[in-house]
Design a protein around this motif. Structure first.
Motif, PDB file in Angstrom:
ATOM      1  N   TRP A  23      41.560  53.667  47.566  1.00 19.75           N
ATOM      2  CA  TRP A  23      41.577  52.251  47.182  1.00 19.75           C
ATOM      3  C   TRP A  23      41.691  52.101  45.666  1.00 19.75           C
ATOM      4  CZ3 TRP A  23      37.445  54.350  50.036  1.00 19.75           C
ATOM      5  CH2 TRP A  23      36.289  54.637  49.314  1.00 19.75           C
ATOM      6  N   THR A  24      42.230  50.945  45.273  1.00 14.73           N
ATOM      7  CA  THR A  24      42.459  50.660  43.855  1.00 14.73           C
ATOM      8  C   THR A  24      41.556  49.507  43.410  1.00 14.73           C
ATOM      9  OG1 THR A  24      44.092  48.971  44.342  1.00 14.73           O
ATOM     10  CG2 THR A  24      44.888  51.252  44.153  1.00 14.73           C
ATOM     11  N   SER A  25      41.569  49.203  42.137  1.00 14.06           N
ATOM     12  CA  SER A  25      40.746  48.092  41.654  1.00 14.06           C
ATOM     13  C   SER A  25      41.239  46.766  42.240  1.00 14.06           C
ATOM     14  CB  SER A  25      40.720  48.039  40.127  1.00 14.06           C
ATOM     15  OG  SER A  25      41.987  48.253  39.608  1.00 14.06           O
ATOM     16  N   LYS A  26      42.523  46.707  42.568  1.00 17.93           N
ATOM     17  CA  LYS A  26      43.075  45.506  43.191  1.00 17.93           C
ATOM     18  C   LYS A  26      42.445  45.311  44.587  1.00 17.93           C
ATOM     19  CE  LYS A  26      47.723  43.681  43.357  1.00 17.93           C
ATOM     20  NZ  LYS A  26      49.131  44.104  43.356  1.00 17.93           N
ATOM     21  N   ASP A  27      42.319  46.404  45.313  1.00 11.75           N
ATOM     22  CA  ASP A  27      41.680  46.333  46.635  1.00 11.75           C
ATOM     23  C   ASP A  27      40.232  45.868  46.499  1.00 11.75           C
ATOM     24  OD1 ASP A  27      43.947  47.356  48.023  1.00 11.75           O
ATOM     25  OD2 ASP A  27      43.402  49.374  47.375  1.00 11.75           O
ATOM     26  N   LEU A  28      39.574  46.356  45.453  1.00 14.02           N
ATOM     27  CA  LEU A  28      38.173  45.970  45.259  1.00 14.02           C
ATOM     28  C   LEU A  28      38.066  44.477  44.973  1.00 14.02           C
ATOM     29  CD1 LEU A  28      37.002  49.035  43.115  1.00 14.02           C
ATOM     30  CD2 LEU A  28      36.169  48.448  45.405  1.00 14.02           C
ATOM     31  N   LEU A  29      38.981  43.971  44.154  1.00 12.77           N
ATOM     32  CA  LEU A  29      38.963  42.536  43.845  1.00 12.77           C
ATOM     33  C   LEU A  29      39.192  41.693  45.098  1.00 12.77           C
ATOM     34  CD1 LEU A  29      40.881  42.202  40.468  1.00 12.77           C
ATOM     35  CD2 LEU A  29      38.558  41.424  40.967  1.00 12.77           C
ATOM     36  N   LYS A  30      40.158  42.138  45.901  1.00  9.03           N
ATOM     37  CA  LYS A  30      40.446  41.422  47.146  1.00  9.03           C
ATOM     38  C   LYS A  30      39.214  41.449  48.050  1.00  9.03           C
ATOM     39  CE  LYS A  30      43.915  42.052  50.115  1.00  9.03           C
ATOM     40  NZ  LYS A  30      44.952  42.982  50.628  1.00  9.03           N
ATOM     41  N   GLY A  31      38.563  42.619  48.092  1.00 14.67           N
ATOM     42  CA  GLY A  31      37.357  42.773  48.885  1.00 14.67           C
ATOM     43  C   GLY A  31      36.247  41.842  48.421  1.00 14.67           C
ATOM     44  N   LEU A  32      36.113  41.737  47.110  1.00 10.99           N
ATOM     45  CA  LEU A  32      35.054  40.880  46.557  1.00 10.99           C
ATOM     46  C   LEU A  32      35.227  39.434  47.014  1.00 10.99           C
ATOM     47  CD1 LEU A  32      34.444  41.773  42.794  1.00 10.99           C
ATOM     48  CD2 LEU A  32      32.753  41.672  44.641  1.00 10.99           C
ATOM     49  N   GLU A  33      36.475  38.986  46.958  1.00 11.34           N
ATOM     50  CA  GLU A  33      36.767  37.610  47.328  1.00 11.34           C
ATOM     51  C   GLU A  33      36.321  37.354  48.774  1.00 11.34           C
ATOM     52  OE1 GLU A  33      40.814  36.726  46.621  1.00 11.34           O
ATOM     53  OE2 GLU A  33      40.530  34.568  46.921  1.00 11.34           O
TER      54      GLU A  33
END
Ligand SMILES: *[C@@H]1O[C@H](CO)[C@@H](O)[C@H](O)[C@H]1NC(C)=O
Ligand SMILES: *[C@@H]1O[C@H](CO)[C@@H](O)[C@H](O)[C@H]1NC(C)=O
Length: 426
Positions: A110-120
Motif C-alpha cells: 500500500w501507498t500513502s495514497k491508499d492510506l489517505l483513502k482509507g482514512l476518509e
C-alpha cells in the motif's frame, strides 16, 4: 516509501496544553496561571529572548495597534520563532527513526495514497465505535492502522492476544465483517459491560476468564482446523498483550504464522516490554545506536526535546548502569514490566540479527496527522515517521473529518507495527 523516510518535518510541535504526567490521555483543565508557570519553567534560559519579544510586542502595539486585532493568541509558529525554539526542526534528523531491516528490503504494497483513502473511509466508522473513551486502550491512530491492515490483507481468521474491553475486537470486526475472530484475554470483555461500554463479538471464540490460555499454549492446529483454515497466510495475529515482542515472535514463528501486528512498539528507553523498535535500534541503522556521553549533541537535543514531548527521554533516562541504553536502560522487559532482565549489548545485537533473518516486511504505521493538527503532546515527532497528513495541511485534515474527533484520541500513538515473516527456507 513510507517505511524509510527521513524526518525532515515542517511546522510547530508545541502545544499549550503540555502536561507532564503520563496519565494525560484525559486532559485535565489547567488554569491559565498554572500554564504560564509551566511555560516559564520550560523556557528558563530563554528569558532574555522573551524580554526582547515583549519589548518588540509593546513597540508593535504602539505602532500598529489596529493590526493587533487580527493577531491570534494561538499562533504556535510565530511564537516558536520568537522564543528561538524553531531550530528544533533541524534536530529531527539527529535523533532519527530506527527501523528493522528485512531480508530482501521488501516493503508493503500500500501507498500513502491508499492510506489517505482509507482514512476518509475510516473516520465515520470510528465515530460509531461502542467504546468512546478508551482510556489505556487504543486511540485513533492505531485503530485506523489495525482496521486498514486487516482490510488490506483480508484474513480468513483473526486472532488477538489482549482484548481489554473489546475495542480492538470491534476494529477487527469492522475490517472483516464476516470472518471469525479468536480472542485470548485474561478478563472477558463482558465483565466490563457491567460498568460501562465494552464490546463482545457474536462471531468470536473467547479464551477468557477461566478459559484463558496464553498464546504460547494454544493448540493452534486444532483452532485452525475448527475454523477450516488450511493456509497460515490467511491468518492475521494482533498482539496487544504487553509481552516481550521477541518472545511472541518466536511463538508465532513456531506456529507458522506469517502476518503479525503489534500494538505497542515502544521506543528505546520507554515501555513495559521489549519491542521491535528497541530491538532494531542499532548503530548501523540511521537514528539507531546511542551514546551515553552526557556532553554530546544527542544529550543536548534529548534534553531539549523532553520539554516538549511527554514520551521523549533524555540521556539520564535512556541510560542505565554502565552506560546501558538498549531496551529500557539495558533491560529486556516482559509481562507489563513484571519481569525485567538485564541483557548485554551483545545479546541485544544478536536479537536484531535474528529478527532480520526471519523478516520479509517491517512497516511502522505513521501517525495519522502532524502534531500541529492533532495537538498531541506525547510522542516525539523526531522519532516517528512523517505523518499521513503532514503539518500545515489543515484543509485536508478537515476534509477527512478529523477535526470532528476529540483531541485526546490522538494521544496514543506508539509506532504500531506490521511484520511479515518470511516463508521457511526463503
Ligand atoms: C458469523 O459469521 C458467519 C459467516 O462466517 C455469518 O453467516 C453469521 O451470520 C455470523 N454470525 C454473527 C452472529 O455475526
Ligand atoms: C519497571 O520495573 C523496574 C524494576 O522493578 C522499576 O525500577 C521501574 O520503575 C519499572 N518501570 C515502570 C515504568 O513501571
Amino acid at each position: 516509501m513510507l517505511e524509510r523516510e527521513l524526518s525532515m518535518r515542517r511546522g510547530a510541535q508545541f502545544s499549550e496544553e503540555g502536561n507532564d504526567d503520563d496519565e494525560s490521555k484525559t486532559r485535565k483543565h489547567i488554569s491559565f496561571a498554572v500554564r504560564v508557570t509551566k511555560l516559564m519553567g520550560r523556557i528558563g534560559v530563554l528569558w532574555p529572548l522573551i524580554l526582547l519579544f515583549l519589548t518588540l510586542l509593546f513597540v508593535s502595539i504602539a505602532m500598529h495597534s489596529r493590526h493587533l486585532v487580527c493577531v491570534s493568541s494561538y499562533e504556535p509558529y510565530s511564537r516558536m520563532n520568537f522564543f528561538g525554539i524553531g531550530d528544533l526542526e533541524s534536530d529531527f534528523e539527529t535523533l532519527g527513526v530506527p527501523w528493522c531491516r528485512s531480508k530482501h528490503g521488501r516493503t508493503v504494497e500500500w501507498t500513502s495514497k491508499d492510506l489517505l483513502k482509507g482514512l476518509e473511509e475510516f473516520v465515520p466508522i470510528y465515530e460509531s465505535r461502542p467504546i468512546k473513551n478508551n482510556m489505556y486502550g487504543m486511540g485513533f491512530d492505531h485503530s485506523f492502522g489495525l482496521w486498514f491492515i486487516t482490510r488490506w490483507l483480508k484474513p480468513d481468521l483473526m486472532i488477538e492476544s489482549g482484548a481489554f474491553k473489546g475495542h480492538s475486537t470491534w476494529v477487527l470486526r469492522q475490517g472483516m465483517p464476516d470472518k471469525p475472530i479468536v480472542s485470548l484475554t485474561p478478563r472477558h470483555p463482558e465483565k466490563y459491560l457491567k460498568k460501562g461500554p465494552a464490546y463482545v463479538d457474536g462471531n468470536c471464540t473467547y479464551f477468557a476468564g477461566k478459559d484463558f490460555v496464553d498464546f504460547r499454549s494454544v493448540d493452534w492446529g486444532k483452532v485452525m482446523k475448527k475454523h477450516g483454515i488450511t493456509d497460515v497466510n490467511q491468518v492475521l495475529i494482533f498482539f496487544d498483550d504487553h509481552q516481550n515482542e521477541l518472545k511472541r515472535l518466536k511463538q508465532a514463528l513456531k506456529a507458522g504464522f506469517r502476518h503479525l501486528i503489534f500494538e505497542d512498539n515502544y521506543d528505546t528507553g520507554t515501555g513495559d516490554h521489549y519491542s521491535f523498535r528497541q530491538i532494531c535500534d542499532q548503530f548501523y541503522i540511521r537514528g539507531g545506536g546511542h551514546s551515553c556521553f552526557r556532553d554530546s549533541d544527542e544529550a543536548r537535543i534529548r534534553a531539549k526535546r523532553k520539554k516538549f514531548w511527554e514520551k521523549a527521554v533524555d540521556i539520564e533516562e535512556l541510560c542505565g548502569p554502565e552506560e546501558a541504553w538498549w531496551g529500557v536502560r539495558g533491560e529486556m522487559r516482559d509481562d507489563f514490566n513484571h519481569s525485567n532482565k538485564a541483557i548485554s549489548y551483545g545479546e541485544h545485537f544478536k536479537n536484531s540479527r535474528f529478527l532480520e533473518s526471519v523478516l520479509d516486511v517491517y512497516w511502522e504505521l505513521p501517525p495519522v496527522a502532524g502534531p500541529s493538527l492533532t495537538h498531541q503532546t506525547r510522542y516525539d515527532p523526531g522519532r516517528a515517521h512523517s505523518p499521513i497528513v503532514e503539518d500545515g495541511r489543515y484543509g485536508l485534515f478537515q476534509r477527512l473529518g478529523l477535526t470532528r474527533l476529540e483531541k485526546s484520541v490522538f494521544n496514543g500513538y506508539t509506532q504500531m507495527v506490521y511484520l511479515q515473516i518470511s516463508k521457511p527456507g526463503s
